[in-house]
Design an enzyme around this catalytic site. Structure first.
Site: not given
Length: 397
Positions: A8, A89, A178, A207, A209, A239, A280, A328-330, A332, A382
């Protein structure tokens, strides 16, 4: 052992993983960064051990030599476990690439041509492809495009309401991103539920960054929140996501901001960072719990946008069997999942609070047993998906 090297690559760094595809196990991973700067950095992890170096890395070709040195010194040996192919990628494939593609000189030309649609991503990917081609000259190289999964969108889902001739000339349409993650998670969700992928209607929320949501029917993407670029859609780390385009005209007239200024504002200084000063999500949540009203408003805006898209895709699909959170967010942030789904019980979405709060690295159900819509947390991978698709291309060749 059948190994695939997954790369990547960006403009000043690249990540890599050596994956045993048969066992679906990562043998080694690493990062080469600060390419072109006075002092570069590389890190390499094999097994439970990590190794790092600081040294000048003038270009991607030198970066791949550093990576090869790390494999030779710290293992696993690429002579013992030579990759049968390298999977790359690539963020933007336009409408030309709708499946994993064996890289040829013509494909490289097309990736370069598509750089005008992804100027921050495709040029770096191309540098990585060319450097990897020198380092691994005798194995096939395969491009996996983030946009490819969304090439199944119907015209009414990907078309913007502007002059068709203008849109065609400048390649303006929804592409979505994604895609590798959305594909992987939707297949893992079907496996977790023990149901055929082809019979499921799904909503997947990636979800991190960067963030996007995808409506998937029978394993095919039918709509997604990101558009011509990754800026559209959900509120993200830096964003803005969806915004009235006239805001840009207004800021230009009132402040004299240039197009570059506005691009910088919406892509790098908006989202959670712009609203709270925190990138974060854990810091935003802590600030909100401490009474920071701006942080609480940001979380409310974030949840509102998630709920907006979930509702839209429920209507679009007509029936939803499973909603999955990933990245990461989704994976945790239990408070994000709860905020996105609160008040949707009448639509058949019933969250189990105790399951939602429990932490695990495994795929798991967080809805109640009697919830008509299954709600899952499914860790994304991924790199493994890229390795799987790369091997499929090699075997079909």
């Amino acid at each position: 052992m059948t190994t695939i090297l997954v790369v990547n690559s960006g403009s000043s760094s690249f990540k890599y993983q050596l994956i045993d595809v048969e066992e679906e196990h990562t043998l080694a991973s690493g990062l080469v960064e600060r390419i072109g700067e006075a002092s570069g950095h590389s890190s390499h992890r094999a097994g439970d051990e990590s190794f790092a170096r600081e040294l000048p890395i003038p270009d991607h070709t030198a970066g791949f030599r550093v990576m090869l040195d790390a494999f030779a010194e710290h293992g696993p040996s690429l002579e013992t476990n030579p990759p049968v192919a390298v999977g790359h990628r690539v963020v933007h494939g336009g409408k030309r690439f709708f499946e994993p593609t064996l890289i040829t000189p013509l494909v490289e030309i097309n990736i370069e041509d598509l750089s005008e649609l992804a100027p921050l991503h495709n040029p770096g990917a191309l540098q990585g492809i060319r450097a990897a081609g020198e380092a691994f000259a005798h194995v096939p190289h395969v491009a996996i495009f983030d946009t490819a999964f969304h090439q199944t969108l119907a015209p009414d889902a990907y078309t913007y309401a502007i002059d068709p001739a203008l849109a065609e000339k400048y390649r303006i349409r929804r592409y979505g991103f994604h895609g590798t993650s959305h594909k992987y998670v939707s297949e893992q969700a079907a496996h977790f539920l023990g149901r055929p992928l082809g019979e499921l209607n799904q909503i997947v929320l990636h979800l991190g960054n960067g963030a996007s949501v995808c409506a998937i029917s029978g394993g095919r993407s039918v709509d997604t929140s990101m558009g011509m670029t990754p800026l559209e859609g959900l509120v993200m780390g830096t964003r803005s996501g969806d915004i009235d385009p006239a805001v840009l005209f207004h800021l230009h007239r009132r402040t004299g901001a240039t197009t570059d200024d506005l691009d910088e504002l919406l892509n790098k200084h908006s989202g959670m960072l712009g609203m709270t000063g925190h990138l974060d999500m854990r810091d935003v949540h802590s600030a909100a719990e401490a009474g920071d009203e701006a942080a609480q408003l940001a979380l409310d805006v974030y949840s509102h946008r998630l709920k907006h898209y979930i509702g839209a895709y429920l209507a679009e699909l007509g029936r939803v069997d499973v909603i999955s959170f990933t990245a990461g967010v989704g994976e945790n942030a239990a408070f994000v999942r709860a905020g996105a789904l609160s008040g949707l019980e009448a639509l058949g979405i019933r969250l189990d609070t105790e399951r939602n709060e429990a932490r695990s690295r495994e795929a798991r159900r967080i809805s109640t047993d009697d919830s008509p819509v299954a709600v899952l947390v499914v860790p994304t991978d991924e790199e493994l998906e890229i390795a799987r698709q790369t091997l499929a291309v090699v075997r079909a060749a």
